[in-house]
Design a protein around this motif. Structure first.
Motif, PDB file in Angstrom:
ATOM      1  N   PHE A   1     -16.010  -9.165  -5.736  1.00 36.04           N
ATOM      2  CA  PHE A   1     -14.723  -9.210  -6.316  1.00 36.04           C
ATOM      3  C   PHE A   1     -13.414  -8.983  -5.295  1.00 36.04           C
ATOM      4  N   GLY A   2     -12.552  -9.718  -5.620  1.00 26.25           N
ATOM      5  CA  GLY A   2     -11.239  -9.372  -4.753  1.00 26.25           C
ATOM      6  C   GLY A   2     -10.617  -8.196  -5.209  1.00 26.25           C
ATOM      7  N   LEU A   3      -9.625  -7.673  -4.177  1.00 21.72           N
ATOM      8  CA  LEU A   3      -9.065  -6.399  -4.253  1.00 21.72           C
ATOM      9  C   LEU A   3      -7.852  -6.506  -3.557  1.00 21.72           C
ATOM     10  N   ILE A   4      -6.642  -6.342  -4.431  1.00 19.33           N
ATOM     11  CA  ILE A   4      -5.390  -6.404  -3.924  1.00 19.33           C
ATOM     12  C   ILE A   4      -4.751  -4.825  -3.876  1.00 19.33           C
ATOM     13  N   ILE A   5      -4.441  -4.603  -2.871  1.00 23.24           N
ATOM     14  CA  ILE A   5      -3.991  -3.152  -2.597  1.00 23.24           C
ATOM     15  C   ILE A   5      -2.491  -2.963  -2.220  1.00 23.24           C
ATOM     16  N   SER A   6      -1.969  -1.955  -2.818  1.00 25.83           N
ATOM     17  CA  SER A   6      -0.288  -1.983  -2.525  1.00 25.83           C
ATOM     18  C   SER A   6       0.078  -0.298  -2.674  1.00 25.83           C
ATOM     19  N   LYS A   7       0.926  -0.235  -1.591  1.00 30.27           N
ATOM     20  CA  LYS A   7       1.368   1.413  -1.810  1.00 30.27           C
ATOM     21  C   LYS A   7       2.828   1.527  -2.067  1.00 30.27           C
ATOM     22  N   GLY A   8       3.288   2.468  -2.523  1.00 34.20           N
ATOM     23  CA  GLY A   8       4.607   2.865  -2.598  1.00 34.20           C
ATOM     24  C   GLY A   8       5.382   3.770  -1.558  1.00 34.20           C
ATOM     25  N   ARG A   9       6.303   4.059  -1.669  1.00 33.75           N
ATOM     26  CA  ARG A   9       7.212   4.718  -0.610  1.00 33.75           C
ATOM     27  C   ARG A   9       6.687   6.277  -0.878  1.00 33.75           C
ATOM     28  N   ILE A  10       6.820   6.892   0.266  1.00 25.28           N
ATOM     29  CA  ILE A  10       6.323   8.506   0.130  1.00 25.28           C
ATOM     30  C   ILE A  10       7.760   9.069  -0.263  1.00 25.28           C
ATOM     31  N   CYS A  11       7.362   9.600  -1.233  1.00 26.16           N
ATOM     32  CA  CYS A  11       8.502  10.744  -1.890  1.00 26.16           C
ATOM     33  C   CYS A  11       8.491  12.051  -1.743  1.00 26.16           C
ATOM     34  N   GLN A  12       9.455  12.833  -1.344  1.00 18.21           N
ATOM     35  CA  GLN A  12       9.232  14.182  -1.346  1.00 18.21           C
ATOM     36  C   GLN A  12       9.567  15.159  -2.537  1.00 18.21           C
ATOM     37  N   GLY A  13       8.643  15.526  -3.044  1.00 26.21           N
ATOM     38  CA  GLY A  13       8.884  16.281  -4.505  1.00 26.21           C
ATOM     39  C   GLY A  13       7.924  15.453  -5.533  1.00 26.21           C
ATOM     40  N   LEU A  14       7.303  16.258  -6.159  1.00 32.21           N
ATOM     41  CA  LEU A  14       6.484  15.857  -7.492  1.00 32.21           C
ATOM     42  C   LEU A  14       7.282  15.038  -8.461  1.00 32.21           C
ATOM     43  N   VAL A  15       8.389  15.624  -8.735  1.00 31.91           N
ATOM     44  CA  VAL A  15       9.074  14.817  -9.736  1.00 31.91           C
ATOM     45  C   VAL A  15       9.575  13.463  -9.267  1.00 31.91           C
ATOM     46  N   TYR A  16       9.608  13.129  -8.332  1.00 28.54           N
ATOM     47  CA  TYR A  16       9.904  11.685  -7.912  1.00 28.54           C
ATOM     48  C   TYR A  16       8.628  10.766  -7.745  1.00 28.54           C
ATOM     49  N   LEU A  17       7.666  11.125  -8.049  1.00 20.92           N
ATOM     50  CA  LEU A  17       6.550  10.417  -7.948  1.00 20.92           C
ATOM     51  C   LEU A  17       6.370   8.874  -8.673  1.00 20.92           C
ATOM     52  N   THR A  18       7.170   8.936  -9.702  1.00 18.46           N
ATOM     53  CA  THR A  18       7.277   7.784 -10.532  1.00 18.46           C
ATOM     54  C   THR A  18       8.004   6.609  -9.611  1.00 18.46           C
ATOM     55  N   TYR A  19       8.931   6.872  -8.694  1.00 20.30           N
ATOM     56  CA  TYR A  19       9.389   5.937  -7.871  1.00 20.30           C
ATOM     57  C   TYR A  19       8.288   5.326  -7.003  1.00 20.30           C
ATOM     58  N   SER A  20       7.401   6.016  -6.261  1.00 18.09           N
ATOM     59  CA  SER A  20       6.412   5.445  -5.524  1.00 18.09           C
ATOM     60  C   SER A  20       5.567   4.607  -6.417  1.00 18.09           C
ATOM     61  N   TYR A  21       5.298   4.968  -7.450  1.00 20.26           N
ATOM     62  CA  TYR A  21       4.253   4.216  -8.516  1.00 20.26           C
ATOM     63  C   TYR A  21       5.112   3.026  -8.667  1.00 20.26           C
ATOM     64  N   GLN A  22       6.331   2.831  -9.088  1.00 22.54           N
ATOM     65  CA  GLN A  22       7.025   1.733  -9.368  1.00 22.54           C
ATOM     66  C   GLN A  22       7.090   0.750  -8.402  1.00 22.54           C
ATOM     67  N   GLU A  23       7.239   1.290  -7.214  1.00 20.56           N
ATOM     68  CA  GLU A  23       7.331   0.374  -6.107  1.00 20.56           C
ATOM     69  C   GLU A  23       5.957  -0.292  -5.848  1.00 20.56           C
TER      70      GLU A  23
END
Length: 704
Positions: free
Chosen positions: A432-454
């Motif tokens: 199977f093929g695999l597409i990989i993407s990473k978000g930005r590094i965020c400082q603080g757990l509360v900002y995790l959603t921004y890394s996920y959205q990117e």
């Protein structure tokens, strides 16, 4: 009486304490104790009576236990062998509990002892055997006060002498059982300096490795040849007395040692085997001990798995925006004693599996592929990073990577790149093929959603590129390269040049990129997305280069792209933004790093005498991360921080040897070395001679 007998007394007491402690722990793991421990609101008179009756019975059956009480930390209730139940504040012996808790710093921490019990001396005459229950935080304690008279009787029975003159002291040297002819207190440190092991002055002594207790006995007069006839005459009487006392001691040990062992056997459900006589008590003691140890280890593993599951569910709720307040996040982490996760650095990596074109794998096959990627992620977990794999859907998995704030952004980004490269290598042979993407590094757990959205947007771009391949005749790589990765790679290279101080080269590359953007038919939405990519690269580079949060915030506030509507205005402001970033980063590279190193050198010159001076301390003073400071020292001075510090201390030591009449030991202390031996080793490594040889050379040159 000799050293072997003292050691035998110590070992026997340690064994008895271990047996008592195991019986205490068995009681603490019964249903009544467990319910009262984990449920602060639980209050049942019948259960209370069973607990207090059990404590009272325990004291009655043990000759060296005078009283016992059980303390539940969550409810702050105390259950006593006197058949009373009351709050801690009303309990007469509350000072014992407070002193023990303060001494051990127990509340709210994850902690683990090498053994299940310990002895605690509240006063020299009040000694307690204590067992603890953790899950993994401390939830309950059981205290059993030792009957010192019973303890003395046990020792006398062991040595078969009524006037054994054996004194017992706690680990601090305070007398617990002090006989005539021995001191009230002893200094444990003085025993270590004894000329001969086991002998101190006119005394034999032995120190228990389990409890730290000290057993002391006077040596007495040496037996001369004149005493031999008397011994021959009294030998039969001595043998008779010895036999009688041996029988008494055997009966005593059988009653007070083997009975608890047999009780443990019954607790293990082995009564029928005991009655049949197939096994002895020692075999079953080993069996019970191993079972109890395995149960405790299993409980710890279960609690860790539960904590990991709680964290994973919390991360999932954050990503899916199901948490309505930061207080709820903090409360959840506090309950599992992992509050430190709030302040860490986080990044999200998404792995989306693309099925083969010739067939559609079933759900079981896709689940196996997802599981294999999860195992690859966990294989790459290493300190100081934590990896939490989460399943998004049947064909997608994400990994949340966290670490402490002390880890630099650049180092964390490099670690994530290594993980991605590792997984890409491992899955190349899978169907199977695999597409990989990473978000930005965020400082603080509360900002995790921004890394996920990117990261999610990146995945969507790549999947969209795959669907456009058939319509436009372009390869997926070409679409992704133009749509997103080309621009990101270019900005990354531009910031690298700026970070090296090559401002003109960075500006020239930026001009080419801006020209390419103008030639493309990008709308407002596409330009805003390109700006977001550029902003992420600039932010990570500034943080990793030591730009302060205040300066970074002021820089970002100057540019607000969302208020611009026209394509030309967006293109112009993006170019101005990136030019300003290049100037700031390159200025930091040329000037700031020299200023940082100068500040560090000044701090070292003022504090080099402190033997605990560290890279972390100097970095905190300068205001940058320790990893960045380490890089700057190597770039500017050509030496690592530790090498520079050692070299500076040696140079100051040379000055003192020239102008001060001090010993080598005094000079080593004044120059920040933790010992004269370490000073001599470092000095010889850097100067090619020992400090003494160097000083003699200086004196010879002065005479000439």
């Amino acid at each position: 009486m000799n050293l072997q007998q003292l050691e035998g007394i110590s070992d026997e007491l340690d064994l008895i304490y271990s047996l008592f402690a195991e019986e205490m722990l068995q009681s603490m793991h019964s249903s009544d104790y467990i319910v009262m421990t984990i449920n602060p609101q639980y209050n049942d008179s019948t259960s209370n009576m069973r607990v207090t009756e059990g404590l009272s019975s325990f004291c009655e059956n043990q000759s060296i236990i005078s009283n016992a009480f059980f303390y539940a930390t969550f409810s702050e209730m105390v259950y006593s062998s006197s058949r009373t139940v009351m709050e801690l504040n009303a309990f007469p012996r509350r000072d014992v509990i407070h002193r023990y808790m303060e001494q051990e710093d127990l509340p709210g921490i994850y902690y683990q002892r090498e053994k299940s019990w310990r002895l605690f001396s509240y006063t020299p005459t009040q000694v307690y055997l204590i067992t603890e229950m953790t899950t993994p935080v401390l939830v309950s304690l059981m205290f059993c006060q030792l009957d010192l008279q019973g303890l003395q009787d046990l020792i006398l029975a062991r040595v078969n002498l009524p006037d054994s003159e054996i004194s017992v002291y706690n680990e601090e040297g305070n007398g617990i059982l002090v006989q005539a002819g021995t001191p009230e207190n002893v200094n444990p440190m003085s025993l270590q300096s004894a000329d001969e092991e086991g002998m101190f002055g006119d005394y034999y002594y032995f120190v228990s490795e389990e409890t730290g207790w000290i057993f002391l006995k006077p040596m007495g007069n040496m037996m001369g040849s004149a005493q031999v006839p008397f011994l021959i005459r009294t030998l039969p009487l001595i043998l008779v007395v010895y036999i009688l006392f041996s029988i008494a001691a055997a009966l005593y040990i059988s009653r007070n040692v083997y009975r608890p062992i047999r009780y443990l056997m019954k607790m293990a459900g082995s009564t029928s085997a005991i009655d049949s006589g197939n096994q002895n008590e020692i075999d079953y003691l080993n069996l019970v001990w191993s079972r109890s140890h395995e149960e405790r280890e299993a409980q710890k593993r279960i609690m860790k798995e539960v904590s990991d599951d709680v964290v994973k569910q919390l991360l999932r709720d954050l990503i899916e925006n199901r948490l309505d307040s930061n207080a709820r996040i903090e409360d959840t982490l506090n309950k599992i004693d992992m509050l430190e996760l709030i302040q860490g650095n986080y990044i999200v990596i998404i792995f989306s599996m693309v099925p083969p074109s010739d067939r559609t794998p079933n759900s079981v096959e896709m689940a196996l592929y997802s599981r294999s990627i999860e195992q690859m992620l966990l294989r790459k977990e290493e300190a100081p990073y934590r990896i939490y794999p989460l399943t998004l859907r049947e064909n997608a998995l994400l990994g949340v990577i966290s670490c402490d704030r002390s880890v630099s952004i650049a180092r964390m980004g490099s670690y994530c790149d290594d993980i991605i490269a590792f997984i890409q290598t491992q899955v190349k042979d899978l169907p199977f093929g695999l597409i990989i993407s990473k978000g930005r590094i965020c400082q603080g757990l509360v900002y995790l959603t921004y890394s996920y959205q990117e990261a999610l947007r990146d995945i969507q771009y790549q999947l969209q590129g795959s669907s456009e391949q058939e319509n436009e005749g372009k390869t997926t790589e070409e679409i992704i390269y133009r749509a997103r990765y080309y621009f990101r790679e270019k900005i990354h290279r531009i910031m690298n040049e700026a970070g090296k101080g090559n401002r003109s080269e960075a500006e020239a590359q930026l001009a080419l990129v801006c020209d390419e953007i103008r030639q493309q038919d990008y709308g407002r939405k596409e330009l805003l997305e390109l700006h977001e990519i550029a902003e992420n690269e600039v932010t990570e580079r500034m943080i990793s280069r030591g730009v302060s949060s205040k300066e970074l915030g002021q820089f970002m506030d100057k540019y607000d792209f969302k208020e611009l509507e026209e394509k030309e205005d967006l293109e112009k402001q993006m170019e101005e933004y990136l030019l300003a970033a290049i100037r700031l980063i390159s200025r930091d590279s040329r000037k700031r790093r020299y200023a940082h190193v100068e500040d560090a050198q000044s701090y070292i010159s003022e504090h080099y005498q402190n033997p605990d001076l560290s890279l972390q301390e100097v970095s905190e003073y300068v205001g940058i991360t320790s990893s960045y400071m380490s890089v700057l020292f190597a770039e500017v001075t050509g030496k690592r921080f530790s090498e520079y510090l050692s070299s500076y201390r040696v140079s100051m030591a040379k000055e003192k040897m020239k102008h001060a009449d001090l010993s080598i030991t005094q000079i080593s202390v004044e120059c920040g070395f933790n010992s004269a031996q370490n000073f001599s080793r470092v000095f010889k490594k850097l100067e090619g001679s020992s400090p003494i040889q160097y000083r003699e050379g200086v004196k010879n040159r002065e005479k000439e």
